[in-house]
Design a protein around this motif. Structure first.
Motif, mmCIF file in Angstrom:
data_model
loop_
_atom_site.group_PDB
_atom_site.id
_atom_site.type_symbol
_atom_site.label_atom_id
_atom_site.label_comp_id
_atom_site.label_asym_id
_atom_site.label_seq_id
_atom_site.Cartn_x
_atom_site.Cartn_y
_atom_site.Cartn_z
ATOM 1 N N LEU A 1 -17.487 101.598 127.296
ATOM 2 C CA LEU A 1 -16.044 101.504 127.090
ATOM 3 C C LEU A 1 -15.339 101.081 128.371
ATOM 4 C CD1 LEU A 1 -13.568 101.886 125.331
ATOM 5 C CD2 LEU A 1 -13.569 104.317 125.942
ATOM 6 N N ALA A 2 -15.772 101.646 129.504
ATOM 7 C CA ALA A 2 -15.165 101.286 130.785
ATOM 8 C C ALA A 2 -15.383 99.807 131.090
ATOM 9 C CB ALA A 2 -15.751 102.144 131.916
ATOM 10 N N ALA A 3 -16.589 99.297 130.774
ATOM 11 C CA ALA A 3 -16.867 97.883 131.004
ATOM 12 C C ALA A 3 -15.971 97.007 130.148
ATOM 13 C CB ALA A 3 -18.340 97.589 130.714
ATOM 14 N N ARG A 4 -15.785 97.381 128.880
ATOM 15 C CA ARG A 4 -14.933 96.598 127.997
ATOM 16 C C ARG A 4 -13.481 96.621 128.472
ATOM 17 N NH1 ARG A 4 -15.456 97.166 121.610
ATOM 18 N NH2 ARG A 4 -17.395 96.110 122.219
ATOM 19 N N ILE A 5 -13.017 97.779 128.886
ATOM 20 C CA ILE A 5 -11.636 97.883 129.393
ATOM 21 C C ILE A 5 -11.462 97.023 130.631
ATOM 22 C CG2 ILE A 5 -9.975 99.455 130.436
ATOM 23 C CD1 ILE A 5 -11.022 101.626 128.564
ATOM 24 N N GLN A 6 -12.484 97.033 131.512
ATOM 25 C CA GLN A 6 -12.405 96.230 132.730
ATOM 26 C C GLN A 6 -12.352 94.733 132.397
ATOM 27 O OE1 GLN A 6 -12.043 97.323 135.850
ATOM 28 N NE2 GLN A 6 -11.803 95.188 136.457
ATOM 29 N N GLN A 7 -13.153 94.323 131.405
ATOM 30 C CA GLN A 7 -13.136 92.937 130.986
ATOM 31 C C GLN A 7 -11.763 92.550 130.437
ATOM 32 O OE1 GLN A 7 -16.312 92.583 128.201
ATOM 33 N NE2 GLN A 7 -17.928 92.587 129.746
ATOM 34 N N GLN A 8 -11.174 93.407 129.605
ATOM 35 C CA GLN A 8 -9.850 93.123 129.070
ATOM 36 C C GLN A 8 -8.814 93.050 130.185
ATOM 37 O OE1 GLN A 8 -9.212 96.194 126.175
ATOM 38 N NE2 GLN A 8 -10.533 95.256 124.622
ATOM 39 N N ALA A 9 -8.915 93.961 131.154
ATOM 40 C CA ALA A 9 -7.974 93.957 132.275
ATOM 41 C C ALA A 9 -8.107 92.672 133.092
ATOM 42 C CB ALA A 9 -8.206 95.180 133.168
ATOM 43 N N ASP A 10 -9.363 92.240 133.318
ATOM 44 C CA ASP A 10 -9.574 91.002 134.060
ATOM 45 C C ASP A 10 -8.969 89.816 133.316
ATOM 46 O OD1 ASP A 10 -10.900 92.449 135.963
ATOM 47 O OD2 ASP A 10 -12.914 91.961 135.225
ATOM 48 N N ALA B 1 -4.617 85.779 132.856
ATOM 49 C CA ALA B 1 -3.535 85.156 132.096
ATOM 50 C C ALA B 1 -2.195 85.318 132.813
ATOM 51 C CB ALA B 1 -3.466 85.766 130.697
ATOM 52 N N ALA B 2 -1.964 86.500 133.382
ATOM 53 C CA ALA B 2 -0.706 86.736 134.096
ATOM 54 C C ALA B 2 -0.609 85.858 135.338
ATOM 55 C CB ALA B 2 -0.600 88.215 134.488
ATOM 56 N N GLU B 3 -1.725 85.705 136.046
ATOM 57 C CA GLU B 3 -1.720 84.855 137.236
ATOM 58 C C GLU B 3 -1.449 83.403 136.867
ATOM 59 O OE1 GLU B 3 -5.482 85.591 138.998
ATOM 60 O OE2 GLU B 3 -4.911 87.501 139.910
ATOM 61 N N GLU B 4 -2.042 82.928 135.778
ATOM 62 C CA GLU B 4 -1.825 81.553 135.347
ATOM 63 C C GLU B 4 -0.366 81.345 134.931
ATOM 64 O OE1 GLU B 4 -2.604 77.592 134.394
ATOM 65 O OE2 GLU B 4 -3.616 79.092 135.642
ATOM 66 N N THR B 5 0.201 82.328 134.228
ATOM 67 C CA THR B 5 1.602 82.227 133.833
ATOM 68 C C THR B 5 2.509 82.175 135.053
ATOM 69 O OG1 THR B 5 1.149 83.423 131.773
ATOM 70 C CG2 THR B 5 3.445 83.339 132.528
ATOM 71 N N ALA B 6 2.220 83.023 136.038
ATOM 72 C CA ALA B 6 3.029 83.027 137.264
ATOM 73 C C ALA B 6 2.897 81.708 138.013
ATOM 74 C CB ALA B 6 2.594 84.193 138.163
#
Length: 289
Positions: free
Chosen positions: A105-114, A119-124
């Protein structure tokens, strides 16, 4: 306990367990304790005990094979751990889930966060690029507007008409007559002190400068539209040729030629032809002598 055995096969081969005769209390008797068969051949060796012989068969081997198959299907299979399932996310390398659900679960959450951070960096980045482009466009527009304003101001400045003398009084007008003029007055007289600066009335080119008889020392300036401006009775010529700007000094007031005192005689000749009223010409251009 009575001993049992199977009858020997006529061919001599045995298919079961065969008990051999033993010497003892029953020696000399027939089977099951009966009288001995006189016609039977004597025992070859009565001094040795013979052990029962096991006949070779396929049953034991079949049993071992069955056991091995059973173990292979159950015990061996359960002894080998199953591989953990793989989880694939878009644009990510498949990650095998750990046996620990918490780590998975932690790995999946980390992947989603990455993914969200990317996406946020690209938008900025896109937003910053758009803002920079808008700022650059605004600066270009501002510079272009400033350039146009400067050009218009310069054009207005060049097109402006100025009076030729600053400290003066009008002593004669266009069309006026006098005994000392052979014809009607063809210009406008600016009475001023000897040596007073004379300025070009507009942007133009000095096309003539020098002595001109009754006009004394004269400068002829030709404006862009072809109009000639005559500056007469000068005491000195400062600019005798070339381009001039409005308000640029070109000579000095004098009393040369046919005059009664120091003054500047100005004539306006459109297209280099006959003179017109200088006073009206100035007023049409926003200047009042």
């Amino acid at each position: 306990m009575a001993s049992t055995h199977t009858q020997a096969h006529p061919s001599g081969s045995s298919t079961g367990t065969q008990l051999l005769d033993h010497p003892g209390p029953f020696a000399g008797h027939g089977r099951f304790g009966g009288p001995a068969d006189e016609s039977a051949p004597p025992a070859a060796d009565t001094s040795r005990h013979r052990m029962p012989r096991q006949t070779r068969g396929t049953a034991p081997l079949l049993g071992v094979t069955a056991v091995a198959a059973t173990l292979g299907a159950t015990g061996f299979a359960s002894a080998t751990p199953a591989a953990a399932p793989a989880v694939e996310t878009p644009d990510e390398t498949p990650v095998a889930l750990s046996a620990d659900p918490g780590l998975a679960l932690a790995a999946r959450i980390q992947q989603q966060a990455d993914g969200q951070r990317t996406a946020a960096e690209e938008t900025a980045r896109v937003q910053a690029a758009q803002e920079a482009e808008a700022k650059r466009a605004a600066q270009v527009a501002q510079q272009e507007q400033a350039r146009r304003t400067a050009e218009e101001a310069e054009k207005a400045k060049l097109a402006a008409i100025k009076l030729p003398v600053r400290d003066y009084r009008l002593s004669a007008h266009y069309g006026q007559s006098a005994r000392y003029w052979a014809h009607l007055h063809t210009g406008l007289d600016f009475a001023a002190d000897q040596g007073e600066p004379v300025y070009a009335v507009g942007q133009g080119t000095i096309t003539s400068a020098g002595w001109a008889g009754a006009y004394g020392y004269r400068i002829v300036e030709t404006l862009p539209d072809g109009t000639e401006i005559w500056y007469c009775h000068l005491s000195s010529i400062i600019k005798g040729s070339g381009k001039v700007l409005p308000g640029q000094q070109i000579g000095k007031v004098g009393a040369t030629g046919n005059v009664t005192g120091a003054h500047l005689h100005v004539e306006v000749r459109p297209g280099g032809g006959a003179p017109v009223d200088p006073e009206t010409w100035f007023e049409q251009r926003g200047v009042t002598p």
